[in-house]
Design a protein around this motif. Structure first.
Motif, mmCIF file in Angstrom:
data_model
loop_
_atom_site.group_PDB
_atom_site.id
_atom_site.type_symbol
_atom_site.label_atom_id
_atom_site.label_comp_id
_atom_site.label_asym_id
_atom_site.label_seq_id
_atom_site.Cartn_x
_atom_site.Cartn_y
_atom_site.Cartn_z
ATOM 1 N N TYR A 164 -3.041 4.204 2.622
ATOM 2 C CA TYR A 164 -3.315 5.532 3.171
ATOM 3 C C TYR A 164 -2.019 6.333 3.229
ATOM 4 C CZ TYR A 164 -4.694 8.970 6.772
ATOM 5 O OH TYR A 164 -4.946 10.114 7.487
ATOM 6 N N TRP A 165 -2.028 7.525 2.637
ATOM 7 C CA TRP A 165 -0.836 8.359 2.600
ATOM 8 C C TRP A 165 -1.103 9.694 3.287
ATOM 9 C CZ3 TRP A 165 1.323 7.637 -3.084
ATOM 10 C CH2 TRP A 165 1.855 6.343 -3.182
ATOM 11 N N ASP A 166 -0.117 10.139 4.039
ATOM 12 C CA ASP A 166 -0.226 11.357 4.832
ATOM 13 C C ASP A 166 0.199 12.577 4.012
ATOM 14 O OD1 ASP A 166 -0.693 12.972 6.996
ATOM 15 O OD2 ASP A 166 1.196 12.510 8.001
ATOM 16 N N CYS A 167 -0.498 12.791 2.904
ATOM 17 C CA CYS A 167 -0.259 13.952 2.056
ATOM 18 C C CYS A 167 -1.480 14.161 1.165
ATOM 19 C CB CYS A 167 1.005 13.784 1.199
ATOM 20 S SG CYS A 167 0.941 12.399 0.044
ATOM 21 N N SER A 168 -1.548 15.295 0.522
ATOM 22 C CA SER A 168 -2.676 15.615 -0.339
ATOM 23 C C SER A 168 -2.779 14.633 -1.509
ATOM 24 C CB SER A 168 -2.525 17.034 -0.890
ATOM 25 O OG SER A 168 -3.460 17.284 -1.919
ATOM 26 N N ARG B 109 -15.860 5.865 6.716
ATOM 27 C CA ARG B 109 -14.902 6.473 5.808
ATOM 28 C C ARG B 109 -15.077 7.979 5.837
ATOM 29 N NH1 ARG B 109 -12.019 2.798 5.720
ATOM 30 N NH2 ARG B 109 -11.380 1.456 3.986
ATOM 31 N N LYS B 110 -13.958 8.693 5.801
ATOM 32 C CA LYS B 110 -13.991 10.137 5.610
ATOM 33 C C LYS B 110 -13.502 10.420 4.206
ATOM 34 C CE LYS B 110 -12.524 14.496 7.746
ATOM 35 N NZ LYS B 110 -11.728 15.109 8.832
ATOM 36 N N ILE B 111 -14.338 11.066 3.392
ATOM 37 C CA ILE B 111 -14.009 11.329 1.997
ATOM 38 C C ILE B 111 -14.267 12.803 1.705
ATOM 39 C CG2 ILE B 111 -14.496 10.760 -0.409
ATOM 40 C CD1 ILE B 111 -13.263 8.439 1.158
ATOM 41 N N ALA B 112 -13.237 13.497 1.230
ATOM 42 C CA ALA B 112 -13.332 14.928 0.910
ATOM 43 C C ALA B 112 -13.931 15.719 2.073
ATOM 44 C CB ALA B 112 -14.151 15.137 -0.362
ATOM 45 N N ILE C 8 -10.408 22.392 -4.527
ATOM 46 C CA ILE C 8 -9.663 21.278 -5.114
ATOM 47 C C ILE C 8 -8.892 20.537 -4.029
ATOM 48 C CG2 ILE C 8 -7.798 20.647 -6.694
ATOM 49 C CD1 ILE C 8 -8.596 23.013 -8.446
ATOM 50 N N SER C 9 -8.273 21.277 -3.119
ATOM 51 C CA SER C 9 -7.460 20.640 -2.086
ATOM 52 C C SER C 9 -8.289 19.730 -1.187
ATOM 53 C CB SER C 9 -6.749 21.703 -1.240
ATOM 54 O OG SER C 9 -5.769 22.377 -2.009
ATOM 55 N N LEU C 10 -9.512 20.134 -0.855
ATOM 56 C CA LEU C 10 -10.367 19.297 -0.011
ATOM 57 C C LEU C 10 -10.848 18.066 -0.761
ATOM 58 C CD1 LEU C 10 -11.755 18.853 2.682
ATOM 59 C CD2 LEU C 10 -13.664 20.262 1.876
ATOM 60 N N GLY C 11 -11.027 18.195 -2.079
ATOM 61 C CA GLY C 11 -11.450 17.045 -2.874
ATOM 62 C C GLY C 11 -12.310 17.474 -4.036
ATOM 63 N N LEU C 12 -11.798 17.324 -5.241
ATOM 64 C CA LEU C 12 -12.562 17.661 -6.438
ATOM 65 C C LEU C 12 -13.727 16.689 -6.562
ATOM 66 C CD1 LEU C 12 -12.381 19.700 -8.790
ATOM 67 C CD2 LEU C 12 -11.166 17.945 -10.094
ATOM 68 N N ARG C 13 -14.944 17.219 -6.685
ATOM 69 C CA ARG C 13 -16.147 16.394 -6.682
ATOM 70 C C ARG C 13 -16.676 16.207 -8.101
ATOM 71 N NH1 ARG C 13 -18.162 16.960 -1.122
ATOM 72 N NH2 ARG C 13 -20.231 16.342 -1.836
ATOM 73 N N GLY C 14 -17.769 15.456 -8.212
ATOM 74 C CA GLY C 14 -18.346 15.180 -9.519
ATOM 75 C C GLY C 14 -17.759 13.948 -10.171
ATOM 76 N N ASP D 119 -9.083 14.399 3.283
ATOM 77 C CA ASP D 119 -9.249 15.822 3.598
ATOM 78 C C ASP D 119 -8.135 16.568 2.873
ATOM 79 O OD1 ASP D 119 -6.948 15.324 5.127
ATOM 80 O OD2 ASP D 119 -8.088 15.094 6.980
ATOM 81 N N GLU D 120 -7.840 17.790 3.300
ATOM 82 C CA GLU D 120 -6.810 18.579 2.621
ATOM 83 C C GLU D 120 -5.417 17.984 2.765
ATOM 84 O OE1 GLU D 120 -8.860 19.595 4.997
ATOM 85 O OE2 GLU D 120 -9.532 21.683 4.724
ATOM 86 N N HIS D 121 -5.218 17.123 3.763
ATOM 87 C CA HIS D 121 -3.874 16.698 4.138
ATOM 88 C C HIS D 121 -3.572 15.223 3.880
ATOM 89 C CE1 HIS D 121 -4.188 20.528 6.180
ATOM 90 N NE2 HIS D 121 -5.160 20.063 6.947
ATOM 91 N N THR D 122 -4.589 14.400 3.676
ATOM 92 C CA THR D 122 -4.370 12.955 3.562
ATOM 93 C C THR D 122 -5.265 12.376 2.470
ATOM 94 O OG1 THR D 122 -6.038 12.504 5.259
ATOM 95 C CG2 THR D 122 -3.755 12.729 5.995
ATOM 96 N N HIS D 123 -4.907 11.173 2.012
ATOM 97 C CA HIS D 123 -5.724 10.531 0.987
ATOM 98 C C HIS D 123 -5.481 9.027 0.958
ATOM 99 C CE1 HIS D 123 -1.930 10.696 -1.313
ATOM 100 N NE2 HIS D 123 -2.461 9.825 -2.154
ATOM 101 N N TYR D 124 -6.374 8.344 0.261
ATOM 102 C CA TYR D 124 -6.198 6.935 -0.049
ATOM 103 C C TYR D 124 -5.681 6.820 -1.474
ATOM 104 C CZ TYR D 124 -9.256 6.011 3.980
ATOM 105 O OH TYR D 124 -9.806 5.969 5.236
ATOM 106 N N SER D 125 -4.591 6.081 -1.646
ATOM 107 C CA SER D 125 -4.105 5.763 -2.984
ATOM 108 C C SER D 125 -4.575 4.361 -3.345
ATOM 109 C CB SER D 125 -2.574 5.834 -3.040
ATOM 110 O OG SER D 125 -2.132 7.166 -3.112
ATOM 111 N N PHE D 126 -5.242 4.253 -4.464
ATOM 112 C CA PHE D 126 -5.706 2.969 -4.976
ATOM 113 C C PHE D 126 -4.910 2.639 -6.233
ATOM 114 C CE2 PHE D 126 -9.267 4.151 -2.359
ATOM 115 C CZ PHE D 126 -9.843 2.951 -1.961
#
Length: 351
Positions: free
Chosen positions: A159-163, A40-43, A15-21, A257-264
């Protein structure tokens, strides 16, 4: 006991790396310019996107099948992606179509890379990231606000520096608005005390304040169905904010990744005709900066939370939406591993 703990760790790490599906937004449409690849780096996966000759978005692994250089450092050629290192060219299905340095090379015609289904809606590019239990992309059904003529929408990506899990928890917690955003244009009203109620829906749930409605950020609808996971909420607008009803936010959190994400965030308002033109002007000229101010408050707070905070949390009644969302994510993760383990077991039996 040890096996159970390992199972929990496996689910939590996944889940932390990125829930898929799910269909995930990965860029705004204007970021993907004709003739230019976009990395782009995604999950945890490195991907490259581009537009083919018809303007359709394509996405494959950002990996040249020749020697592994990043295809995103290359260029778009005849609707395909050509590596900048030796010119090896791959199409949108991940098949090598040309090796210019060696005519009739045996690599030509070989399926070499994983490709990802793509779609566009609401001014953003979406890809489908398959899971073991949902390997094939379901029908792309974006939020209705993106496709209805009744709604005006502005896509926003940051881009946010958190999960990404922190963003989802934050959205499932309407009570934080009365505190964190108390000095904002629209969220400075209402009570700082309340209880929450949760209503289950066919595709998720809605969490809302019991004693307050239409005053602040008082509810969140969380949608998790076969192919999408997002949230929506309404913020009441004062008369000075122009024509239309409440200001609606539709949000996605896309893991890097486990530490960062894009907020839309899509800023939406149900308004048409001349009133729509007035609203769009007012938003761009006066309101957009205020909304970024609110998002910045969220970013600073979420980035301050330790990554392992869940191990020491002490949740209370206001967190029933957060708990429900986490339960749903764990269930989806377990479905993935159930299918994955079944595949591995079947593979061993036929070996």
């Amino acid at each position: 006991m040890e096996a159970t703990a390992k199972g929990r760790d496996r689910v939590d790490d996944y889940i932390s790396l990125g829930l898929r599906g799910f269909w995930m937004p990965v860029a705004t449409s204007v970021q993907l310019k004709a003739g230019k690849p976009l990395a782009r780096k995604i999950a945890g996966e490195n991907l490259v996107l581009w537009r083919d000759g018809a303007g359709k978005v394509r996405c494959v692994e950002d990996f040249c099948p020749h020697r592994g250089a990043k295809l995103s450092l290359g260029h778009v050629q005849d609707g395909n992606i050509a590596c900048g290192y030796h010119g090896v060219t791959v199409n949108g299905e991940g098949t090598v179509v040309r090796v210019p340095a060696m005519p009739d090379c045996a690599l030509e015609g070989r399926k070499a890379l994983t490709y990802y289904e793509c779609n566009e809606a609401g001014g953003a590019v979406f890809i489908y990231l398959p899971s073991a239990d949902r390997p094939d992309a379901p029908e792309f059904l974006p939020p209705e606000e993106f496709t209805s003529d009744e709604w005006q929408v502005f896509p926003c990506m940051t881009y946010w520096d958190c999960s990404y899990r922190f963003s989802l928890d934050n959205a499932a917690d309407p009570m934080h608005a009365s505190y964190l955003h108390a000095n904002s244009f629209t969220l400075a009203y209402g009570s700082k005390q309340d209880t929450m109620k949760l209503e289950r829906r066919e595709k998720g749930f809605q969490i809302e304040r019991v004693n307050q409605k239409g005053v602040n950020f008082d509810y969140t609808e969380v949608v998790m169905d076969e192919g999408t996971m997002f949230f929506r909420l309404d913020i009441p607008y004062p008369d000075g904010a122009g024509p239309g009803g409440p200001f609606r936010i539709v949000g996605f959190a896309t893991p890097v990744d486990e530490h960062t994400h894009y907020s839309f965030f899509w800023r939406c308002r149900k308004v048409q005709g001349t009133a729509a033109e007035s609203w769009r002007f007012l938003y761009r000229a006066f309101l957009e900066d205020r909304h970024w101010h609110v998002l910045e408050q969220d970013r600073v707070m979420l980035e301050s939370i330790p990554e392992d905070a869940r191990r020491r949390e002490m949740l209370y009644q206001h967190d029933i939406g957060v708990s429900r969302l986490r339960q749903m994510m764990v269930r989806r993760a377990k479905e993935h591993f159930k299918a994955l383990d079944a595949e591995e077991s079947a593979g061993k039996q036929t070996a």
